[in-house]
Every structure is written in structure tokens, then in C-alpha cells.
Design a protein around this motif. Structure first.
Motif, short mmCIF file in Angstrom:
data_model
loop_
_atom_site.label_atom_id
_atom_site.label_comp_id
_atom_site.label_asym_id
_atom_site.label_seq_id
_atom_site.Cartn_x
_atom_site.Cartn_y
_atom_site.Cartn_z
N VAL A 10 0.84 -1.20 0.00
CA VAL A 10 0.00 0.00 0.00
C VAL A 10 0.87 1.25 0.00
N LYS A 11 1.92 1.26 0.83
CA LYS A 11 2.83 2.41 0.90
C LYS A 11 3.53 2.64 -0.45
N ALA A 12 3.96 1.57 -1.08
CA ALA A 12 4.64 1.70 -2.38
C ALA A 12 3.68 2.22 -3.44
N ALA A 13 2.43 1.73 -3.44
CA ALA A 13 1.44 2.20 -4.41
C ALA A 13 1.10 3.66 -4.20
N TYR A 14 1.01 4.08 -2.93
CA TYR A 14 0.70 5.48 -2.64
C TYR A 14 1.86 6.40 -3.04
N ALA A 15 3.07 5.94 -2.79
CA ALA A 15 4.25 6.72 -3.20
C ALA A 15 4.29 6.88 -4.72
N GLU A 16 3.92 5.82 -5.43
CA GLU A 16 3.88 5.88 -6.90
C GLU A 16 2.80 6.85 -7.37
N LEU A 17 1.66 6.85 -6.69
CA LEU A 17 0.56 7.77 -7.04
C LEU A 17 1.01 9.22 -6.87
N PRO A 48 -1.64 11.69 -16.28
CA PRO A 48 -2.97 11.10 -16.02
C PRO A 48 -2.99 9.58 -16.14
N ASP A 49 -2.26 9.03 -17.13
CA ASP A 49 -2.23 7.57 -17.29
C ASP A 49 -1.54 6.91 -16.11
N GLY A 50 -0.42 7.49 -15.70
CA GLY A 50 0.30 6.95 -14.55
C GLY A 50 -0.52 7.03 -13.28
N ILE A 51 -1.24 8.13 -13.11
CA ILE A 51 -2.08 8.31 -11.92
C ILE A 51 -3.19 7.28 -11.90
N GLN A 52 -3.81 7.03 -13.06
CA GLN A 52 -4.89 6.05 -13.13
C GLN A 52 -4.39 4.65 -12.81
N SER A 53 -3.21 4.30 -13.36
CA SER A 53 -2.63 2.98 -13.11
C SER A 53 -2.28 2.82 -11.63
N ALA A 54 -1.63 3.85 -11.06
CA ALA A 54 -1.25 3.79 -9.64
C ALA A 54 -2.47 3.74 -8.74
N ASP A 55 -3.51 4.45 -9.13
CA ASP A 55 -4.75 4.44 -8.34
C ASP A 55 -5.38 3.05 -8.33
N GLN A 56 -5.39 2.38 -9.47
CA GLN A 56 -5.93 1.02 -9.54
C GLN A 56 -5.10 0.06 -8.68
N THR A 57 -3.78 0.23 -8.74
CA THR A 57 -2.91 -0.61 -7.92
C THR A 57 -3.17 -0.39 -6.43
N LEU A 58 -3.33 0.88 -6.06
CA LEU A 58 -3.59 1.20 -4.65
C LEU A 58 -4.91 0.60 -4.19
N VAL A 59 -5.94 0.69 -5.01
CA VAL A 59 -7.25 0.11 -4.65
C VAL A 59 -7.13 -1.40 -4.49
N SER A 60 -6.38 -2.05 -5.40
CA SER A 60 -6.19 -3.49 -5.33
C SER A 60 -5.47 -3.90 -4.04
N GLU A 61 -4.43 -3.15 -3.67
CA GLU A 61 -3.68 -3.46 -2.45
C GLU A 61 -4.54 -3.24 -1.20
N LEU A 62 -5.36 -2.21 -1.23
CA LEU A 62 -6.26 -1.96 -0.09
C LEU A 62 -7.29 -3.10 0.04
N LYS A 63 -7.76 -3.62 -1.08
CA LYS A 63 -8.68 -4.76 -1.03
C LYS A 63 -8.00 -5.98 -0.43
N SER A 64 -6.75 -6.22 -0.82
CA SER A 64 -5.99 -7.34 -0.25
C SER A 64 -5.83 -7.18 1.25
N LEU A 65 -5.56 -5.97 1.68
CA LEU A 65 -5.42 -5.69 3.11
C LEU A 65 -6.74 -5.93 3.84
N SER A 66 -7.85 -5.53 3.19
CA SER A 66 -9.17 -5.75 3.78
C SER A 66 -9.49 -7.24 3.89
N GLU A 67 -9.09 -8.02 2.88
CA GLU A 67 -9.31 -9.47 2.92
C GLU A 67 -8.52 -10.11 4.06
#
Length: 449
Positions: free
Chosen positions: A87-94, A103-122
Motif C-alpha cells: 500500500v505504501k509503495a502504491a501510494y508513493a507511486e501515485l 494522467p495515465d500513470g495516476i490512473q494505473s497507480a490508483d488502480q494498484t492502490l485500490v487493489s492493495e487496499l482490497k488485499s489488506l481488507s481481505e
């Protein structure tokens, strides 16, 4: 003979009876009884040994189960730390893709961050529901620790790139300030030469030059020249910051003035100049200059001339420091918020600190804002001077794209366009608007193709 045999039998019987009596007296029966009891005891003790064995195995199994649970929990904690580092790495990338704005990089990093947060929630849900079964906790733990180290390396690499970008930005600002210092030194030398050749200008001669009763379009041209110079300085600063932030200057220029084929690659600066002028001169023909809350409908020509003289001899920052609630200070605030888009400021400087200060009616002390203040000053002086000539001010005009060039109303910023004999040059766009002051027409500056 028969009597003798009977006597022997009788004697044998008595002897056997004596032996049996002795055996009973010496405890032979007790031995037998003890032996019998021992056998019974052995038979009775056998089930007790089996019970002890079961207790021993149960205790061993419980200990093994505790060790297994501990190993599973250690593996879970390792996975938790790996997920947090992801999560920290994805946020730093964002954050990294926000400067420069990608904008493309932000969108990709945002998707990665959401995915990592879902994993943490699981992981959280599996812990709360106690679903921590793991057939190979040692392997899981090692894999999670490796992933955590990879995420840390990724975070450090992003931080390194961000620091390099900030360093380039500072280097660009240093270069600009050095160039500005050299320009000021050259101007000082020119002024010194003039003073040495003609003597110092007295305050009386200065007042005479800008006398209200003798105003002429020449005075307007003098201020317009200074305004053009300040716009070029601001655009130079902006494009330098854009290059440091890895902007595509050609794409940016095309978004301002689309489908223009420039005679020289350096001519894209005229597109940025046209953008600055368009925003700064918006509302120029209105007495209040489209400033919210300001009403100057009752102001006289003398009032505008006094305002002109009040600001002319001061630097813009000196004036807004002296009068932070003045109409000119509000003009600077409105024009900055209109000229500099939030995404542009965030991309160039990494934050919105300058915009936040301006919104709070404070003024940033930065080289970029000082450059903007110079443009604002000369545009404001032109406005005051225009309404000093006439109650109706000056008329501002621009030339539409595709118009034929006319020397009466236009002045070309790229003289190379004249050398094409095949066809007459056409206007690609207006760089600086033109003015009609009284009966005098001041040419607009255009780019020809």
C-alpha cells in the motif's frame, strides 16, 4: 507278608501327612498365594499403563498444535506487513505521477492502490473470522518477507526519482534567477550611461512627461512596450518550469493554438504569450476590469490617472504590501487564479501552496509570482491609462485566424513570413491584442503562416 505290606503303607501315609504339615508351617502356601497375587496385580496394572500412554500422546499433540498455530500466525503477520508495504509503495507511486502530471500513470497507480487496499481488507476479514489455515506457513512467511523487501526497494526508488525531479526544478529556478540578475545588471548599465550623458531626471520633468492634460498615444505605447516585455519574461519562466517538469511543450502549444505549423521550433513561445495576453486582457474594456465587488462607474478620468501615477513608480510587490486590500491587489488575485490552473501549478511546483495563499488574499514570495506581478502591473497601468484618455477607455481588438495580413492593423512577430513569394501571408493567431485609443489605432501583434 501281607501284614508287612500293610504296615509299610500305613507308615508312608503318616510320613506324607507330616510333610504336608511341614509345608504348611514353612509358608510354601504363602509363596504360592503371593505369586498368585502378583499375577493378578500384573493383570490389573496393564490398563493403567495404557492410560498413561494416551495422556502422554495427548500432551504431545497439544504442544505440536500450539507450535503449528504460532507458525501460522507468524506467517499471517508477515503477510500483513507485506500488504502494508505494498500500500505504501502504491501510494508513493501515485504521488510521484502527480509531478509532473501524468494522467495515465495516476490512473494505473490508483488502480494498484485500490487493489492493495482490497488485499489488506481481505486479510482483516480472514483474521476476524479466524480463517488462518496455512498448509505451509514457513514458505508463506519467507515469500511475504521477500515481497516486503521488494516493496521497500520500490518505495525508495520512487523517493529517489522524486528528489531528482525536485533538484532539476531548483536548478531551473536558479538558472532563471541568474538570467534575470544579468538582465537587471545590463539595464542598470544602460541607465547609468543615460544618466552620465544627459544628467539625472528631475521629478518635475517626470511629472511633465506624464502630465494629464498632455497625454498622447505615445504614452500608451511606452507602457505597452513594458507590458510585452513582462509577458515574454513570464512565458520564459513558465516554459522553463514546464521543461523541468517533463512537459511536452509542442502538445501544450497545440492545445492553445491548434494546427499551427511554426516557421521555427522556438516560435511555440508565441502560443504561450497569446494565452497569457488573452487571460490578462479579459475585461479590459470594462471600467472595473471585471473585478467582483468593484464599482468604478462613477470614477473620472482624473481618478484613473491618479491611480496610474500612484503605481507607475513602484514595484508591484511594494504596492500590494503597502495596500493589500486595494483594487489592484484584488485584480492580481483574480487574474492569477484565472491564468494559472490548479493542475498546472501542482505539476510545475509539486503543490498548491501559492494558490492557497492567493485564495487567502495573501501573496506568495516566489520568483514565479513576482514575474506574474510584473505582467499584472503593466496590464493594470494600461487599463488606467486607457480610461485616462477617455471615459470609454480603449477598444481592444484581435484578428481572426486565416485573415489576410494588413500593415494598418497588424504587426508580425515573425518577419520570416514575408519572404514567401508564392502566396500572401495569413494570420495564424493574435499574440498581443491591438488597441484603438481615441482616433489612434495601435497595431496588434500576430503570428503569420
Amino acid at each position: 507278608m501281607m501284614d508287612s505290606v500293610k504296615q509299610n503303607k500305613s507308615r508312608l501315609a503318616r510320613t506324607f501327612a507330616k510333610v504336608m504339615h511341614i509345608r504348611a508351617a514353612t509358608g510354601v502356601d504363602k509363596f504360592q498365594k503371593s505369586k498368585s497375587k502378583t499375577r493378578e496385580k500384573v493383570k490389573h496394572d496393564a490398563p493403567i499403563d495404557e492410560s498413561h500412554q494416551r495422556v502422554f500422546f495427548n500432551e504431545f499433540n497439544e504442544e505440536d498444535e500450539k507450535l503449528q498455530k504460532r507458525a501460522v500466525m507468524d506467517a499471517f503477520i508477515a503477510k500483513l506487513f507485506a500488504a502494508i508495504s505494498s500500500v505504501k509503495a502504491a501510494y508513493a507511486e501515485l504521488q510521484y505521477f502527480q509531478l509532473p502530471y501524468d494522467p495515465d500513470g495516476i490512473q494505473s497507480a490508483d488502480q494498484t492502490l485500490v487493489s492493495e487496499l482490497k488485499s489488506l481488507s481481505e486479510l482483516k476479514q480472514s483474521f476476524l473470522k479466524k480463517h488462518l489455515d496455512d498448509f505451509s506457513p514457513e514458505t508463506t512467511k519467507l515469500s511475504a518477507e521477500v515481497q516486503e523487501q521488494k516493496n521497500l526497494i520500490k518505495t525508495y526508488e520512487i523517493t529517489r526519482k522524486k528528489l531528482i525531479s525536485q533538484s532539476k526544478l531548483k536548478d531551473s529556478e536558479i538558472i532563471f534567477l541568474k538570467e534575470k540578475l544579468e538582465e537587471i545588471r545590463r539595464e542598470n548599465k544602460i541607465i547609468e550611461k543615460r544618466l552620465n550623458s544627459s544628467g539625472s531626471l528631475s521629478s518635475s520633468s517626470s511629472r511633465e512627461k506624464w502630465n494629464f492634460s498632455s497625454l498622447s498615444p505615445t504614452n500608451f505605447l511606452v507602457v505597452l512596450k513594458q507590458m510585452n516585455k513582462s509577458v515574454r519574461s513570464l512565458v520564459k519562466f513558465m516554459t522553463s518550469e514546464m521543461e523541468s517538469a517533463d512537459w511536452d511543450l509542442d502538445a501544450a502549444a497545440n492545445s492553445i493554438q491548434p494546427d499551427v505549423v511554426y516557421w521555427d521550433t522556438t516560435h511555440i513561445c508565441y502560443a504561450f504569450e497569446s494565452f497569457v495576453c488573452k487571460q490578462m486582457f479579459d475585461g479590459f474594456n470594462l471600467r472595473e476590469f471585471a473585478i467582483p465587488g468593484d464599482s468604478q462607474s462613477e470614477k473620472t478620468r482624473e481618478f484613473f490617472f491618479d491611480k496610474f501615477m500612484e503605481l507607475k513608480s513602484l514595484k508591484a510587490r511594494e504596492y500590494i504590501t503597502w495596500k493589500p486590500t486595494s483594487v489592484f491587489a484584488e485584480f492580481c488575485r483574480c487574474k492569477y487564479l484565472k491564468l494559472i490552473h490548479p493542475k498546472m501549478e501542482a505539476s510545475l511546483f509539486g503543490n498548491l501552496n501559492q494558490r492557497n495563499l492567493v485564495n487567502a488574499r495573501k501573496f506568495p514570495e516566489t520568483a514565479f509570482f513576482d514575474s506574474f506581478l510584473e505582467v499584472a502591473k503593466w496590464v493594470w497601468l494600461l487599463h488606467c491609462l486607457a480610461f485616462s484618455f477617455s471615459p470609454d477607455g480603449a477598444t481592444v481588438f484581435q484578428v481572426p485566424k486565416g485573415s489576410r495580413f494588413s500593415e494598418v492593423f497588424m504587426d508580425s512577430v515573425n518577419e520570416v513570413a514575408y519572404v514567401s513569394p508564392e502566396r500572401s501571408p495569413e494570420v495564424a493567431f493574435t499574440v498581443v491584442p491591438g488597441f484603438k485609443v481615441g482616433k489612434t489605432v495601435i497595431q496588434c501583434q500576430v503570428y503569420l503562416v
